[in-house]
Motif scaffolding. Structure first.
Motif: not given
Ligand SMILES: C[S@@+](CC[C@H](N)C(=O)[O-])C[C@H]1O[C@@H](n2cnc3c(N)ncnc32)[C@H](O)[C@@H]1O
Length: 248
Positions: A41, A43, A48, A87, A109-110
């Motif tokens: 998984e 990110m 959660r 990342t 988010l990307l």
């Molecule tokens: C909306 S949260 C969701 C986390 C988890 N999947 C959940 O549903 O609770 C998005 C996550 O993506 C991570 N994130 C954002 N951009 C990232 C990147 N370029 N590489 C790794 N993680 C990233 C953030 O740190 C954050 O923890």
């Protein structure tokens, strides 16, 4: 590492979203039940989905680019080997994965096209040839008019303080990108004890657009569930197409 999802955001996230929505969790639990092998998984945030999936017997690993989200995950998980602060650029694993999930629209988010391509190339690289991945992407947001939306929510922390998030969101219809300004304020009854500002962006995909991106990144789209849980979001099921070697 990434420069958002810092401490106040991570604390707010864990209080506001302590467990995954039941229908979303059941979806991932059921599709992963048959997987014989490692699941990744990217990110994964504070775990959660990852932690309850692990408790259901899934051999799941994760990485996240936020120091504070990974720290929260480590505290809840009580072990280090399954999760990495990384990342898509820096993630490394000696093992290939049979399945990969990115729930809750996090892939959006990307927002930058290069980052999205790089993420898909990373996933392609670390999957076994017959692996399957499930990626949820955002469609059009509820407020797609371009007008600015402001709302606020307050949660109570374990320390007895109030943690408020003020969110200001606007949508660029041409670029299909939603920009969200987040102001976190932690208060006792008399004092502001901490505050932080974060900005994040979400790319909203047309289904054909994400399918084209996945195909250009060396995947075959084997399924797409639209409108499953979160508004206009879609969950794409992809398999690596070994005849294509995506650019790193
Ligand atoms: C909306 S949260 C969701 C986390 C988890 N999947 C959940 O549903 O609770 C998005 C996550 O993506 C991570 N994130 C954002 N951009 C990232 C990147 N370029 N590489 C790794 N993680 C990233 C953030 O740190 C954050 O923890």
């Amino acid at each position: 590492m990434i420069d958002n999802y810092r401490k106040l955001c991570a604390r707010f996230y864990d209080i506001h979203h302590p467990i995954p929505p039941a229908d979303e969790f059941a979806f991932y639990r059921d599709i992963l039940r048959e997987v014989d092998g490692r699941v990744l998984e990217p990110m994964c945030g504070s775990g959660r989905f990852l932690i309850p999936l692990l408790k259901h017997g899934c051999d799941i690993y994760g990485f996240d680019g936020s120091v504070d989200m990974i720290e929260a995950c480590r505290n809840r998980l009580n072990e280090d080997e399954r999760i990495q602060l990384a990342t898509f650029e820096s993630f490394h694993s000696p093992n290939a994965f049979q399945a990969c999930i990115i729930p809750a629209g996090s892939f959006s988010l990307l927002a930058d096209a290069r980052a999205a391509k790089q993420a898909l190339a990373c996933i392609h690289r670390i999957m076994v040839p017959d692996g399957v991945c499930h990626i949820e992407v955002c469609g059009t947001p509820c407020n797609s008019t371009g007008a600015t939306d402001i709302n606020s929510r307050t949660v109570k922390t374990a320390a007895g303080t109030a943690l408020t998030l003020i969110e200001m969101a606007s949508y660029d219809q041409e670029q299909r990108v939603e920009t969200i300004h987040c102001h976190y304020i932690e208060c006792t009854e008399r004092l502001i004890v901490a505050s932080d500002l974060e900005i994040y962006q979400l790319r909203c995909y047309e289904r054909s657009e994400f399918a084209a991106l996945a195909e250009a990144s060396g995947f075959t789209v084997v399924n797409c569930v639209h409108n499953a849980f979160n508004g206009d979001n879609s969950i794409f099921t992809l398999m690596p197409n070994r005849t294509v070697n995506p650019a790193p």
